[in-house]
Design an enzyme around this catalytic site. Structure first.
Site, PDB file in Angstrom:
ATOM      1  N   ASN A  13       0.854  -1.312  -0.082  1.00 17.38           N
ATOM      2  CA  ASN A  13      -0.128  -0.001   0.108  1.00 17.38           C
ATOM      3  C   ASN A  13       0.834   1.241   0.089  1.00 17.38           C
ATOM      4  O   ASN A  13       0.780   2.097  -0.654  1.00 17.38           O
ATOM      5  CB  ASN A  13      -0.978   0.065   1.183  1.00 17.38           C
ATOM      6  CG  ASN A  13      -2.286  -1.063   0.953  1.00 17.38           C
ATOM      7  OD1 ASN A  13      -3.099  -0.387   0.114  1.00 17.38           O
ATOM      8  ND2 ASN A  13      -2.163  -1.872   1.583  1.00 17.38           N
ATOM      9  N   LEU A  92      -3.045   1.922  18.263  1.00 16.05           N
ATOM     10  CA  LEU A  92      -2.598   3.249  18.622  1.00 16.05           C
ATOM     11  C   LEU A  92      -3.707   3.719  19.795  1.00 16.05           C
ATOM     12  O   LEU A  92      -4.974   3.603  19.464  1.00 16.05           O
ATOM     13  CB  LEU A  92      -2.617   4.303  17.819  1.00 16.05           C
ATOM     14  CG  LEU A  92      -1.446   4.103  16.602  1.00 16.05           C
ATOM     15  CD1 LEU A  92      -1.698   4.911  15.346  1.00 16.05           C
ATOM     16  CD2 LEU A  92      -0.049   4.236  17.238  1.00 16.05           C
ATOM     17  N   ASN A 106      -6.829   4.556   8.115  1.00 21.14           N
ATOM     18  CA  ASN A 106      -6.290   3.146   8.121  1.00 21.14           C
ATOM     19  C   ASN A 106      -7.038   2.391   6.952  1.00 21.14           C
ATOM     20  O   ASN A 106      -8.066   2.550   6.761  1.00 21.14           O
ATOM     21  CB  ASN A 106      -6.705   2.326   9.446  1.00 21.14           C
ATOM     22  CG  ASN A 106      -6.104   0.732   9.429  1.00 21.14           C
ATOM     23  OD1 ASN A 106      -5.082   0.542   8.974  1.00 21.14           O
ATOM     24  ND2 ASN A 106      -6.988  -0.067   9.842  1.00 21.14           N
ATOM     25  N   HIS A 108      -8.046  -1.335   5.604  1.00 22.24           N
ATOM     26  CA  HIS A 108      -8.565  -2.671   6.542  1.00 22.24           C
ATOM     27  C   HIS A 108      -9.087  -3.568   5.113  1.00 22.24           C
ATOM     28  O   HIS A 108      -9.775  -2.961   4.420  1.00 22.24           O
ATOM     29  CB  HIS A 108      -9.340  -2.495   7.421  1.00 22.24           C
ATOM     30  CG  HIS A 108      -9.772  -3.629   8.287  1.00 22.24           C
ATOM     31  ND1 HIS A 108      -8.824  -4.332   9.129  1.00 22.24           N
ATOM     32  CD2 HIS A 108     -10.781  -4.214   7.978  1.00 22.24           C
ATOM     33  CE1 HIS A 108      -9.359  -5.407   9.476  1.00 22.24           C
ATOM     34  NE2 HIS A 108     -10.431  -5.616   9.000  1.00 22.24           N
ATOM     35  N   GLU A 171      -5.459  -5.683  -4.438  1.00 23.24           N
ATOM     36  CA  GLU A 171      -5.655  -4.901  -5.699  1.00 23.24           C
ATOM     37  C   GLU A 171      -6.678  -3.470  -5.385  1.00 23.24           C
ATOM     38  O   GLU A 171      -6.334  -2.597  -5.790  1.00 23.24           O
ATOM     39  CB  GLU A 171      -5.999  -5.658  -6.727  1.00 23.24           C
ATOM     40  CG  GLU A 171      -4.811  -6.383  -7.420  1.00 23.24           C
ATOM     41  CD  GLU A 171      -5.496  -7.079  -8.855  1.00 23.24           C
ATOM     42  OE1 GLU A 171      -6.454  -6.626  -9.207  1.00 23.24           O
ATOM     43  OE2 GLU A 171      -5.031  -8.297  -8.900  1.00 23.24           O
ATOM     44  N   GLU A 173      -7.390  -2.620  -2.395  1.00 36.54           N
ATOM     45  CA  GLU A 173      -6.778  -1.283  -1.607  1.00 36.54           C
ATOM     46  C   GLU A 173      -5.871  -0.571  -2.327  1.00 36.54           C
ATOM     47  O   GLU A 173      -5.811   0.724  -1.937  1.00 36.54           O
ATOM     48  CB  GLU A 173      -6.039  -2.229  -0.567  1.00 36.54           C
ATOM     49  CG  GLU A 173      -6.754  -3.070   0.361  1.00 36.54           C
ATOM     50  CD  GLU A 173      -5.958  -3.742   1.305  1.00 36.54           C
ATOM     51  OE1 GLU A 173      -5.009  -3.215   1.985  1.00 36.54           O
ATOM     52  OE2 GLU A 173      -6.077  -4.879   1.600  1.00 36.54           O
TER      53      GLU A 173
HETATM   54  C1  GRF Z   1      -3.247  -4.749   3.988  1.00 46.61           C
HETATM   55  O1  GRF Z   1      -3.982  -5.857   3.481  1.00 46.61           O
HETATM   56  C2  GRF Z   1      -3.829  -3.713   5.203  1.00 46.61           C
HETATM   57  O2  GRF Z   1      -5.551  -3.572   4.668  1.00 46.61           O
HETATM   58  C3  GRF Z   1      -3.529  -4.434   6.224  1.00 46.61           C
HETATM   59  O3  GRF Z   1      -2.532  -4.919   6.110  1.00 46.61           O
HETATM   60  C4  GRF Z   1      -2.055  -5.187   4.911  1.00 46.61           C
HETATM   61  C5  GRF Z   1      -0.659  -4.611   4.505  1.00 46.61           C
HETATM   62  O4  GRF Z   1      -0.381  -4.772   3.562  1.00 46.61           O
HETATM   63  N1  GRF Z   1      -4.053  -3.477   7.436  1.00 46.61           N
HETATM   64  P1  GRF Z   1       1.030  -4.230   2.769  1.00 46.61           P
HETATM   65  O5  GRF Z   1       2.231  -4.048   3.998  1.00 46.61           O
HETATM   66  O6  GRF Z   1       0.441  -2.573   2.405  1.00 46.61           O
HETATM   67  O7  GRF Z   1       1.623  -4.680   1.616  1.00 46.61           O
END
Ligand code: GRF
Length: 191
Positions: A13, A92, A106, A108, A171, A173
């Site tokens: 991400n 946190l 965040n 998720h 994908e 995300e």
């Molecule tokens: C992602 O699936 C995010 O939604 C979750 O942790 C994962 C992190 O993946 N909170 P990356 O480190 O961004 O590849």
């Protein structure tokens, strides 16, 4: 808008945000990437992109507020406007969050408010859901419980494994997170 991206692992991400920020018209830049783990692959992702990194290893601090205080100082030092949790695996507390009202989001991998916490894709498959997804939300002290900003639905296929489902949600995300950061950066309410 200056982003402080908090990670604990892979950093895919983070990579999606870096890609978005490479567009000169994108209204945000990454000021610092902070990891609570020194072995997070995402640190290399940041370094490859020439972004300042900081490791604030929570295991080095005793219980209490020291870890969050150092995290807070690190973000202030880099003049961060918005804190983005991108795979950050530490919860946190209000002690930290009170310093950043409406300034922490965040990503998720579920359609919140369903499937908070961990092992989401396993639980989604077990429950025979037909739709899952990804959600970006404001962070409050309640784990994955803050107000939802936006989510993207992802169809669960009959033949999905945990891995194929996780890949497809990821994908989604990678599209959703940079989009929501852009919306926040351009919002009058934020500026
Ligand atoms: C992602 O699936 C995010 O939604 C979750 O942790 C994962 C992190 O993946 N909170 P990356 O480190 O961004 O590849």
């Amino acid at each position: 808008m200056r982003l402080g991206v908090l990670i604990s692992g892979r950093g895919s991400n983070l990579q999606a945000l870096i890609n978005a920020c490479n567009d000169p018209n994108y209204p945000a830049e990454i000021a610092v990437v902070v990891s609570n783990r020194s072995d997070a692959k995402g640190i290399d992702v940041a370094l490859d992109a020439g972004i300042p990194t900081s490791i604030v290893d929570n295991t080095k601090y005793s219980a209490g507020t020291q870890f969050e205080d150092i995290l807070n100082q690190t973000l202030l030092l880099h003049r961060v406007d918005l804190v983005v949790l991108a795979g950050f695996m530490k919860v946190l507390s209000a002690h930290f969050l009170n310093n950043w009202p409406n300034r922490v989001i965040n990503i998720h991998p579920s359609l919140l408010p369903k499937y908070k916490g961990l092992h989401i894709h396993e639980r989604v498959l077990q429950a025979k859901e037909i739709t899952t997804g990804a959600t970006v939300h404001w962070v409050t002290p309640e784990l994955d419980g803050g107000p939802i900003i936006a989510s993207t639905p992802v169809t669960v296929m009959d033949n999905d494994s945990v891995q194929t489902l996780a890949d497809r949600v990821l994908e989604a995300e990678h599209v959703l997170l940079p989009l929501i950061v852009k919306v926040i950066a351009e919002s009058k309410a934020f500026n």
